[in-house]
Design a protein around this motif. Structure first.
Motif, PDB file in Angstrom:
ATOM      1  N   GLY A  61       0.820  -1.217   0.000  1.00  0.00           N
ATOM      2  CA  GLY A  61       0.000   0.000   0.000  1.00  0.00           C
ATOM      3  C   GLY A  61       0.848   1.258   0.000  1.00  0.00           C
ATOM      4  N   VAL A  62       2.033   1.190   0.597  1.00  0.00           N
ATOM      5  CA  VAL A  62       2.949   2.330   0.584  1.00  0.00           C
ATOM      6  C   VAL A  62       3.428   2.570  -0.847  1.00  0.00           C
ATOM      7  CG1 VAL A  62       5.176   3.226   1.411  1.00  0.00           C
ATOM      8  CG2 VAL A  62       3.672   1.967   2.975  1.00  0.00           C
ATOM      9  N   ALA A  63       3.910   1.517  -1.491  1.00  0.00           N
ATOM     10  CA  ALA A  63       4.410   1.630  -2.866  1.00  0.00           C
ATOM     11  C   ALA A  63       3.309   2.066  -3.830  1.00  0.00           C
ATOM     12  CB  ALA A  63       5.001   0.299  -3.321  1.00  0.00           C
ATOM     13  N   TYR A  94       8.537  -6.329  11.056  1.00  0.00           N
ATOM     14  CA  TYR A  94       9.270  -6.103   9.811  1.00  0.00           C
ATOM     15  C   TYR A  94       8.227  -5.956   8.711  1.00  0.00           C
ATOM     16  CZ  TYR A  94      13.545  -7.384  12.197  1.00  0.00           C
ATOM     17  OH  TYR A  94      14.609  -7.408  13.063  1.00  0.00           O
ATOM     18  N   ALA A  95       8.301  -4.833   8.002  1.00  0.00           N
ATOM     19  CA  ALA A  95       7.329  -4.560   6.943  1.00  0.00           C
ATOM     20  C   ALA A  95       8.066  -4.227   5.658  1.00  0.00           C
ATOM     21  CB  ALA A  95       6.422  -3.406   7.348  1.00  0.00           C
ATOM     22  N   CYS A  96       7.616  -4.795   4.563  1.00  0.00           N
ATOM     23  CA  CYS A  96       8.225  -4.529   3.264  1.00  0.00           C
ATOM     24  C   CYS A  96       7.270  -3.724   2.392  1.00  0.00           C
ATOM     25  CB  CYS A  96       8.600  -5.831   2.560  1.00  0.00           C
ATOM     26  SG  CYS A  96       9.391  -5.506   0.959  1.00  0.00           S
ATOM     27  N   PRO A  97       7.557  -2.426   2.190  1.00  0.00           N
ATOM     28  CA  PRO A  97       6.689  -1.596   1.362  1.00  0.00           C
ATOM     29  C   PRO A  97       7.038  -1.631  -0.133  1.00  0.00           C
ATOM     30  CG  PRO A  97       8.311  -0.230   2.434  1.00  0.00           C
ATOM     31  CD  PRO A  97       8.559  -1.643   2.897  1.00  0.00           C
ATOM     32  N   PHE A  98       8.072  -2.355  -0.519  1.00  0.00           N
ATOM     33  CA  PHE A  98       8.508  -2.372  -1.909  1.00  0.00           C
ATOM     34  C   PHE A  98       7.597  -3.237  -2.775  1.00  0.00           C
ATOM     35  CE2 PHE A  98      12.246  -1.307   0.539  1.00  0.00           C
ATOM     36  CZ  PHE A  98      12.779  -0.251  -0.191  1.00  0.00           C
ATOM     37  N   HIS A  99       7.445  -2.820  -4.034  1.00  0.00           N
ATOM     38  CA  HIS A  99       6.609  -3.580  -4.966  1.00  0.00           C
ATOM     39  C   HIS A  99       7.067  -3.286  -6.381  1.00  0.00           C
ATOM     40  CE1 HIS A  99       2.979  -5.059  -7.014  1.00  0.00           C
ATOM     41  NE2 HIS A  99       2.837  -5.803  -5.926  1.00  0.00           N
ATOM     42  N   ASP A 100       6.867  -4.262  -7.270  1.00  0.00           N
ATOM     43  CA  ASP A 100       7.301  -4.067  -8.659  1.00  0.00           C
ATOM     44  C   ASP A 100       6.349  -3.178  -9.467  1.00  0.00           C
ATOM     45  OD1 ASP A 100       5.231  -5.897  -8.885  1.00  0.00           O
ATOM     46  OD2 ASP A 100       6.321  -7.261 -10.210  1.00  0.00           O
ATOM     47  N   GLU A 101       5.184  -2.850  -8.913  1.00  0.00           N
ATOM     48  CA  GLU A 101       4.245  -1.956  -9.591  1.00  0.00           C
ATOM     49  C   GLU A 101       4.050  -0.656  -8.799  1.00  0.00           C
ATOM     50  OE1 GLU A 101       0.643  -4.118 -10.299  1.00  0.00           O
ATOM     51  OE2 GLU A 101       1.662  -5.662 -11.470  1.00  0.00           O
ATOM     52  N   ALA A 102       5.111  -0.213  -8.132  1.00  0.00           N
ATOM     53  CA  ALA A 102       5.031   0.979  -7.286  1.00  0.00           C
ATOM     54  C   ALA A 102       4.723   2.228  -8.108  1.00  0.00           C
ATOM     55  CB  ALA A 102       6.342   1.174  -6.536  1.00  0.00           C
ATOM     56  N   ARG A 103       3.888   3.086  -7.546  1.00  0.00           N
ATOM     57  CA  ARG A 103       3.622   4.399  -8.154  1.00  0.00           C
ATOM     58  C   ARG A 103       4.746   5.364  -7.808  1.00  0.00           C
ATOM     59  NH1 ARG A 103      -1.981   6.500  -6.551  1.00  0.00           N
ATOM     60  NH2 ARG A 103      -1.611   7.928  -8.270  1.00  0.00           N
ATOM     61  N   PRO A 105       8.607   5.877  -7.296  1.00  0.00           N
ATOM     62  CA  PRO A 105       9.859   5.211  -7.674  1.00  0.00           C
ATOM     63  C   PRO A 105      10.733   4.824  -6.477  1.00  0.00           C
ATOM     64  CG  PRO A 105       9.550   7.227  -8.966  1.00  0.00           C
ATOM     65  CD  PRO A 105       8.446   7.187  -7.946  1.00  0.00           C
ATOM     66  N   ALA A 106      10.604   5.529  -5.362  1.00  0.00           N
ATOM     67  CA  ALA A 106      11.402   5.212  -4.174  1.00  0.00           C
ATOM     68  C   ALA A 106      11.090   3.810  -3.657  1.00  0.00           C
ATOM     69  CB  ALA A 106      11.155   6.243  -3.079  1.00  0.00           C
ATOM     70  N   TRP A 107       9.894   3.322  -3.936  1.00  0.00           N
ATOM     71  CA  TRP A 107       9.464   2.018  -3.431  1.00  0.00           C
ATOM     72  C   TRP A 107       9.408   0.961  -4.523  1.00  0.00           C
ATOM     73  CZ3 TRP A 107      10.217   1.997   1.391  1.00  0.00           C
ATOM     74  CH2 TRP A 107       9.988   3.137   2.158  1.00  0.00           C
ATOM     75  N   HIS A 108       9.911   1.297  -5.696  1.00  0.00           N
ATOM     76  CA  HIS A 108       9.898   0.320  -6.792  1.00  0.00           C
ATOM     77  C   HIS A 108      11.083  -0.625  -6.686  1.00  0.00           C
ATOM     78  CE1 HIS A 108      10.691  -1.375 -10.775  1.00  0.00           C
ATOM     79  NE2 HIS A 108       9.379  -1.436 -10.825  1.00  0.00           N
ATOM     80  N   HIS A 109      10.786  -1.898  -6.793  1.00  0.00           N
ATOM     81  CA  HIS A 109      11.835  -2.918  -6.851  1.00  0.00           C
ATOM     82  C   HIS A 109      11.226  -4.132  -7.539  1.00  0.00           C
ATOM     83  CE1 HIS A 109      14.939  -5.770  -5.769  1.00  0.00           C
ATOM     84  NE2 HIS A 109      15.676  -4.758  -5.356  1.00  0.00           N
ATOM     85  N   PRO A 110      11.936  -4.701  -8.521  1.00  0.00           N
ATOM     86  CA  PRO A 110      11.353  -5.833  -9.257  1.00  0.00           C
ATOM     87  C   PRO A 110      11.196  -7.104  -8.427  1.00  0.00           C
ATOM     88  CG  PRO A 110      13.603  -5.405  -9.963  1.00  0.00           C
ATOM     89  CD  PRO A 110      13.229  -4.291  -9.040  1.00  0.00           C
ATOM     90  N   ASP A 111      12.043  -7.284  -7.406  1.00  0.00           N
ATOM     91  CA  ASP A 111      11.965  -8.502  -6.586  1.00  0.00           C
ATOM     92  C   ASP A 111      12.754  -8.270  -5.293  1.00  0.00           C
ATOM     93  OD1 ASP A 111      11.338 -11.148  -5.882  1.00  0.00           O
ATOM     94  OD2 ASP A 111      13.137 -11.938  -6.855  1.00  0.00           O
ATOM     95  N   HIS A 112      12.245  -7.399  -4.449  1.00  0.00           N
ATOM     96  CA  HIS A 112      12.974  -7.015  -3.243  1.00  0.00           C
ATOM     97  C   HIS A 112      13.219  -8.231  -2.348  1.00  0.00           C
ATOM     98  CE1 HIS A 112      14.093  -4.944   0.440  1.00  0.00           C
ATOM     99  NE2 HIS A 112      14.371  -3.910  -0.320  1.00  0.00           N
ATOM    100  N   PRO A 113      14.417  -8.367  -1.776  1.00  0.00           N
ATOM    101  CA  PRO A 113      14.732  -9.526  -0.933  1.00  0.00           C
ATOM    102  C   PRO A 113      13.828  -9.662   0.292  1.00  0.00           C
ATOM    103  CG  PRO A 113      16.703  -8.154  -1.289  1.00  0.00           C
ATOM    104  CD  PRO A 113      15.556  -7.465  -1.948  1.00  0.00           C
ATOM    105  N   ASP A 114      13.227  -8.553   0.739  1.00  0.00           N
ATOM    106  CA  ASP A 114      12.341  -8.611   1.901  1.00  0.00           C
ATOM    107  C   ASP A 114      10.905  -8.981   1.532  1.00  0.00           C
ATOM    108  OD1 ASP A 114      14.321  -7.984   3.687  1.00  0.00           O
ATOM    109  OD2 ASP A 114      13.620  -5.958   4.098  1.00  0.00           O
TER     110      ASP A 114
END
Length: 174
Positions: A61-63, A94-103, A105-114
């Motif tokens: 939801g953050v991303a 522990y929360a992972c806000p990263f996503h490959d469809e982030a709006r 860019p700070a939270w964009h990652h194609p496959d974040h390790p978390d």
């Protein structure tokens, strides 16, 4: 003689939405904090059995721009405080806000390790809290949770959404 890298404490890793709290679709407002049946009792039971309770949660939801990182932290802190008032101690979230469809860019990652099904949050928690993975397990409500557990080398159990305390009691052997 080689020193063991195994930690000292057993832990239960708990998914948040659908395990500890009801999943209303991106819960983040105070009024969204509705605990699953038996959630506080289950955490207290696991604490009493000697387990650190660690929350590991994907929070895209953050991303996706639905709420801020600070709102996510505030909501998680409210959950921890509310559980503590009921005798249930969460050692860490522990929360992972990263996503490959982030709006954002700070939270964009194609496959974040978390991001589950990756095991990053579990492995980081193990290192930071001196956790013995060989004596730990995960409770989740999705296959991605169980895959993260498998990748971290711990058993994962699929919660049926009924009563978390009854589920935990059964896992602990009665």
């Amino acid at each position: 003689m080689t020193e063991s890298t195994e930690g000292r404490f057993p832990a239960v890793f708990l998914d948040r939405d659908g395990v500890l709290i009801e999943d209303c679709g991106y819960p983040h407002l105070d009024e969204h904090l509705v605990f699953m049946p038996g959630a506080a009792e289950a955490v207290a039971r696991l604490n009493k059995a000697g387990f650190l309770a660690i929350v590991v949660t994907n929070q895209s939801g953050v991303a996706r721009g639905l709420f801020s990182e600070q709102r996510m932290h505030d909501f998680n802190a409210l959950m921890v405080r509310t559980l503590a008032a009921r005798g249930a101690r969460i050692a860490a979230v522990y929360a992972c806000p990263f996503h490959d469809e982030a709006r954002d860019p700070a939270w964009h990652h194609p496959d974040h390790p978390d991001r589950k099904p990756n095991p990053g949050m579990i492995l980081r928690a193990a290192a930071e809290h001196d956790i013995a993975l060989s004596r730990s397990f995960l409770i989740g409500d999705r296959q991605g949770d169980l895959e993260a557990a498998r990748r971290a080398g711990i058993p994962g159990f699929l919660f049926d959404g009924q009563n978390l305390d009854a589920f935990a009691r059964e896992l602990l052997g009665g």
